[in-house]
Design an enzyme around this catalytic site. Structure first.
Site, short mmCIF file in Angstrom:
data_model
loop_
_atom_site.label_atom_id
_atom_site.label_comp_id
_atom_site.label_asym_id
_atom_site.label_seq_id
_atom_site.Cartn_x
_atom_site.Cartn_y
_atom_site.Cartn_z
N GLY A 147 40.54 51.23 45.27
CA GLY A 147 41.55 51.02 46.30
C GLY A 147 41.37 51.74 47.61
O GLY A 147 42.35 51.98 48.32
N GLU A 165 46.82 52.64 40.73
CA GLU A 165 47.63 51.49 41.17
C GLU A 165 46.79 50.42 41.86
O GLU A 165 47.09 49.23 41.77
CB GLU A 165 48.76 51.97 42.09
N ASP A 166 45.71 50.84 42.51
CA ASP A 166 44.85 49.89 43.21
C ASP A 166 44.21 48.91 42.23
O ASP A 166 44.24 47.70 42.43
CB ASP A 166 43.78 50.63 44.01
N ASN A 167 43.65 49.46 41.16
CA ASN A 167 43.02 48.61 40.16
C ASN A 167 44.04 47.71 39.46
O ASN A 167 43.77 46.55 39.17
CB ASN A 167 42.30 49.48 39.12
#
Length: 422
Positions: free
Chosen positions: A221, A263-265
């Site tokens: 991210g 959270e990005d993944n």
């Protein structure tokens, strides 16, 4: 099954595994050459500029990261007709605000907003920092960049072109455009060099290869572009939206991802699985000046993200050591020796010569140049150190579930969720 038959079968399986991993490495190398060695210039004519959608660039901040001024300045210099920048900090006394004010004065024609104060929706401080920015953003397309990232002036234009590309045939719509990290070094600390050797070779090679095959989501991210309207439909369950009967505790959109550390993944995976959208890499990189990273910093950073990954994709994490150069080289050497009587040590020598050649080629593709004369020794020492440390770090990571991130201790739960340890 006789012992000879068993040995033969194991040797065949080992050789197939070796060839498969080596093929993935070659795919990453070839894809990196094609994507990053012919980067188009992004110059907009007036007609094209009229049809470019607005973009909101969101940059969460915390403290004075390495190279912060240049990182943030790169978003002020985008060759794009319609964008705004929203900076967000949790603390009104955050030192990064001085940098933002300086850039606002230098670039008065760029639309800039600053949000002070977070909205706590989970354990992830980055998500808490971004919630108000998402609400305030004037545009549907958002570009979320970590404060440690510096980008070229044409990155936004090229990324929007990919996001808006019409799908053809059976291809799915692109829901997210991301950029492979490229580590830059401004410190002589060995940990910094280990991190750069990892990110610019093995990590980049595998990351590009997986995204070239594109059979599953694989996103980090540091620099991601997607639509807010798509994100608002997600609940983080990874269940196709047409099969969902209830929403996750009423949360959807960005707040639904506050319970995850990565959270990005998870956002990328949710776009993939819940909305059946796909991802694409642009021909740009997310430059990241590593800064002053000690040996211990490097080790525990790698441990942290392996511990998160094992709770998200256990099978892939368990298989990681068997993809690394030392173990996969031994598998190949033993298999070829058993099947063809080839010398173990000769095979190992040629294996590592080929392996590092691929890694150097990937490094050159991303950076735009080969290693400079004064970089060879330090690079090779760092590369060797990274390869030797891969297995010990993996073993440490697999024996625990606690991680420390930005000075706070977390316990990683199933599916990558986390709870704060008091």
């Amino acid at each position: 099954m006789t012992s000879d038959t068993l040995s033969f079968t194991i040797a065949v399986v080992g050789l197939v595994w070796y060839v498969s991993i080596y093929s993935i490495s070659l795919l990453g190398c070839i894809s990196a050459r094609r994507r990053y060695r012919s980067r188009p210039i992004s110059l907009l004519d007036s007609a094209e500029a009229l049809h470019k959608p607005g973009v909101s660039i969101l940059r969460p901040l915390k403290g004075l990261d390495t190279n912060l001024y240049e990182n943030l300045e790169s978003t002020f210099k985008q060759d794009y007709p319609d964008y705004e920048i929203i900076f967000s900090v949790a603390d009104e006394n955050d030192q990064a605000l001085r940098i933002v004010e300086s850039l606002k004065s230098r670039y008065p024609n760029v639309k800039v907003s600053v949000i002070i104060g977070e909205e706590v929706v989970g354990v992830n401080p980055k998500v808490n920092n971004l919630v108000r920015s998402f609400k305030m953003a004037a545009n549907d397309i958002v570009w979320v960049l970590d404060s440690g990232v510096m980008v070229d002036s044409g990155t936004l234009s090229r990324s929007v072109n990919i996001l808006n590309k019409s799908p053809s045939g059976t291809k799915r719509r692109i829901g997210l455009v991301h950029h492979v990290p490229l580590a830059l070094i401004d410190e002589t600390q060995f940990g910094s060099r280990l991190e750069a050797a990892f990110l610019n070779t093995n990590h980049a090679k595998m990351y590009i290869a997986i995204n070239t095959v594109a059979i599953e989501s694989c996103v980090v991210g540091k620099s991601n572009l997607y639509r807010r309207s798509d994100l608002n439909r997600l609940d983080g369950s990874l269940t196709p939206i047409q099969s969902q009967t209830t929403r996750n505790s009423g949360k959807h959109g960005l707040p639904a991802f506050g319970r995850f550390l990565a959270e990005d993944n998870m956002i990328a995976s949710a776009l993939w699985h819940e909305l059946d959208l796909r991802h694409d890499l642009s021909c740009d990189v997310a430059r990241n000046v590593v800064g002053n990273m000690s040996f211990s910093d490097y080790v525990w950073r790698r441990v942290r993200w392996i511990r998160v990954r094992k709770r998200m994709v256990l099978a892939a994490t368990v298989a990681e050591p068997f993809q690394e150069s030392i173990i996969v080289g031994m598998i190949g050497a033993l298999s070829v020796g058993a099947l063809y009587g080839f010398s173990f040590w000769i095979f190992i020598v040629f294996h590592f010569m080929a392996w590092i050649s691929i890694d150097l080629d990937v490094h050159s593709s991303l950076s735009g140049h080969g290693l400079r004369q004064n970089e060879w020794i330090s690079f090779f020492l760092a590369w060797i150190g990274r390869e030797l440390l891969a297995l010990p770090i993996w073993i440490i990571a697999m024996t625990g579930d606690e991680v420390i991130w930005r000075g706070r201790r977390y316990y990683v739960l199933q599916n990558g969720e986390a709870k704060l340890v008091e």
